[in-house]
Design an enzyme around this catalytic site. Structure first.
Site, mmCIF file in Angstrom:
data_model
loop_
_atom_site.group_PDB
_atom_site.id
_atom_site.type_symbol
_atom_site.label_atom_id
_atom_site.label_comp_id
_atom_site.label_asym_id
_atom_site.label_seq_id
_atom_site.Cartn_x
_atom_site.Cartn_y
_atom_site.Cartn_z
ATOM 1 N N GLU A 54 108.228 55.918 24.760
ATOM 2 C CA GLU A 54 106.850 56.400 24.823
ATOM 3 C C GLU A 54 105.857 55.310 24.447
ATOM 4 O O GLU A 54 106.099 54.545 23.515
ATOM 5 C CB GLU A 54 106.729 57.582 23.855
ATOM 6 C CG GLU A 54 105.408 58.294 23.876
ATOM 7 C CD GLU A 54 105.374 59.392 22.817
ATOM 8 O OE1 GLU A 54 105.734 60.540 23.145
ATOM 9 O OE2 GLU A 54 104.987 59.099 21.676
ATOM 10 N N TYR A 82 98.304 57.784 27.899
ATOM 11 C CA TYR A 82 99.642 58.135 27.422
ATOM 12 C C TYR A 82 100.649 57.934 28.553
ATOM 13 O O TYR A 82 100.422 58.370 29.695
ATOM 14 C CB TYR A 82 99.673 59.606 26.971
ATOM 15 C CG TYR A 82 101.073 60.066 26.608
ATOM 16 C CD1 TYR A 82 101.535 59.972 25.304
ATOM 17 C CD2 TYR A 82 101.942 60.554 27.592
ATOM 18 C CE1 TYR A 82 102.824 60.351 24.976
ATOM 19 C CE2 TYR A 82 103.230 60.933 27.276
ATOM 20 C CZ TYR A 82 103.668 60.831 25.972
ATOM 21 O OH TYR A 82 104.949 61.196 25.655
#
Ligand code: GDP
Ligand code: MN
Length: 382
Positions: free
Chosen positions: A189, A101
């Site tokens: 993101e 992530y």
């Protein structure tokens, strides 16, 4: 403004971040054509402005063009967390070795952008954040200096040990910062950032949220807006000078003034009801606005009763009354309605309504209670 994955990936690629270069389609047949052109396997991905598509069945691997067709066919029209799937991204599929992530957003408490990374990327990052927050690593970013390469490298070492992988990931992080900063985003993101079996690093998912208040600095970006049906309704309301936000309750509210509209929703909640919307018809209202407002309320099938709450300051009660009468003459109202009217020209407003068989109350709490009661009864009580 939230972007869809296919839009965000394009912006990523323009900033030098490696991401699959797929095709956005709106039909299963076009999905199959895209799979043929890209070469299989492909991933068929629902384009909706929410996460958790994978878990909801909105991301499917297809090994042949025919599989791409049936995957596309089953995902189109699917409901994912209240969003209907109308578009798909067909991406070339890649062999994943590990998922990470990487994201950047504004830390409102510290008033500074912060980059976050985790080796536990993939589909459950919210769970990681809630249950094992120590697995997420943070790096504040100086807004003027930007993310420096040594800072990015420090983060990359939390995820990788191979030096080539560290350098590749750090370079992606710096580019992600640049993308975030250039676009005036509030979120950028990558989840997952994937290490592929050949050791290369690539962004398999992309999420960008742009700051609406900075959109004027990016003239081309407005064209990327793909409103959902409820956003369309809100934008349409805006063009008529109304502030409308759709909610999920059953009391349709029409109020003049944002403060009173908030208070009205509070009172409804306090009395055990649920507001179906926020609707501010503005300070100086004209009958035409009331007509549009009424149309908004009756087009919401959740609405079981309508509560019109007007305090006449600059708004004149007779204007609102005339608007209401005009609106009701063109609408087949199937739900009960309660009007509370007080303030400037109140006597005249009440007289106009009475002439059309509508009783207006003067007390807001009583009006809200009455609307809730009528919604529960489901009776037509005008
Ligand atoms: P989300 O669930 O809405 O976040 O959707 P993602 O785009 O993150 O996709 C969910 C999952 O699908 C990822 O975590 C991957 O495991 C898988 N996935 C996405 N693209 C590929 C791909 O090209 N190849 C393979 N094998 N899996 C993929
Ligand atoms: Mn994802």
């Amino acid at each position: 403004m939230k972007l869809e994955e296919f839009q965000a990936k394009k912006l990523f690629r323009e900033h030098g971040i490696p991401a699959p270069d797929g095709v956005m389609v709106t039909s299963a047949a076009d999905g199959k054509t895209a799979a043929l052109a890209l070469g299989c396997p492909v991933v068929v991905k629902a384009q909706v402005k929410t996460g958790g598509r994978g878990k909801a069945g909105g991301v499917k691997l297809a090994r042949t063009p025919d599989e791409a067709f049936s995957a596309a066919d089953s995902i189109l029209g699917m409901d994912i967390k209240g969003f209907r799937v109308e578009r798909l991204l067909i991406d070339p599929a890649v062999p994943i070795a590990a998922e990470y992530y990487v994201g950047i957003t504004i830390d409102r408490k510290r008033k500074i952008p912060v980059m976050m990374v985790s080796a536990s990327g993939g589909m459950d990052i919210e769970k990681v954040a809630a249950e094992t927050p120590e697995k997420i690593h943070f790096q504040p970013v100086h807004p003027e200096r930007g993310l420096r390469f040594f800072e990015a490298k420090k983060l990359a070492f939390r995820l990788f040990s191979d030096s080539r992988e560290v350098m590749a990931a750090a370079s992606i992080m710096v580019k992600l910062w640049k993308c975030f900063n250039d676009l005036d985003a509030t979120l950028a993101e990558i989840n997952p950032l994937a290490r592929l079996e050949d050791g290369s690093i690539t962004a398999l998912d992309a999420k960008i949220v742009l700051d609406d208040n900075a959109l004027y600095r990016h003239p081309g970006m407005e064209e990327l807006r793909l409103p959902t049906p409820s956003e369309k309704k809100e934008l349409g309301a805006k063009s008529h000078g109304l502030s409308y936000v759709q909610l999920e309750g059953e009391i349709g509210c029409m109020v003049n003034g944002a403060g009173l509209a908030m208070a009205t929703m509070d009172v409804i909640k306090h009395l055990g009801g649920t507001p179906a919307n926020f609707l501010d018809i503005g300070g100086s209202s004209n009958p035409e606005k009331v007509v549009h407002a009424m149309e908004l309320l009756v087009s919401d099938s959740n609405v079981k009763a309508i509560f019109i709450n007007v305090f006449g300051g600059i708004t004149r009660c007779d204007d609102v009354a005339n608007g209401l009468v005009q609106a009701l003459s063109g609408i087949d109202l199937e739900v009960p309605m309660v009007v509370r009217l007080t303030g400037t020209n109140e006597e005249e407003g009440i007289r106009i309504l009475a002439g059309h068989g509508i009783t207006a109350l003067k007390d807001m709490t009583r009006g809200a209670a009455e609307a809730i009661r009528l919604a529960r009864e489901g009776s037509v009580g005008r």
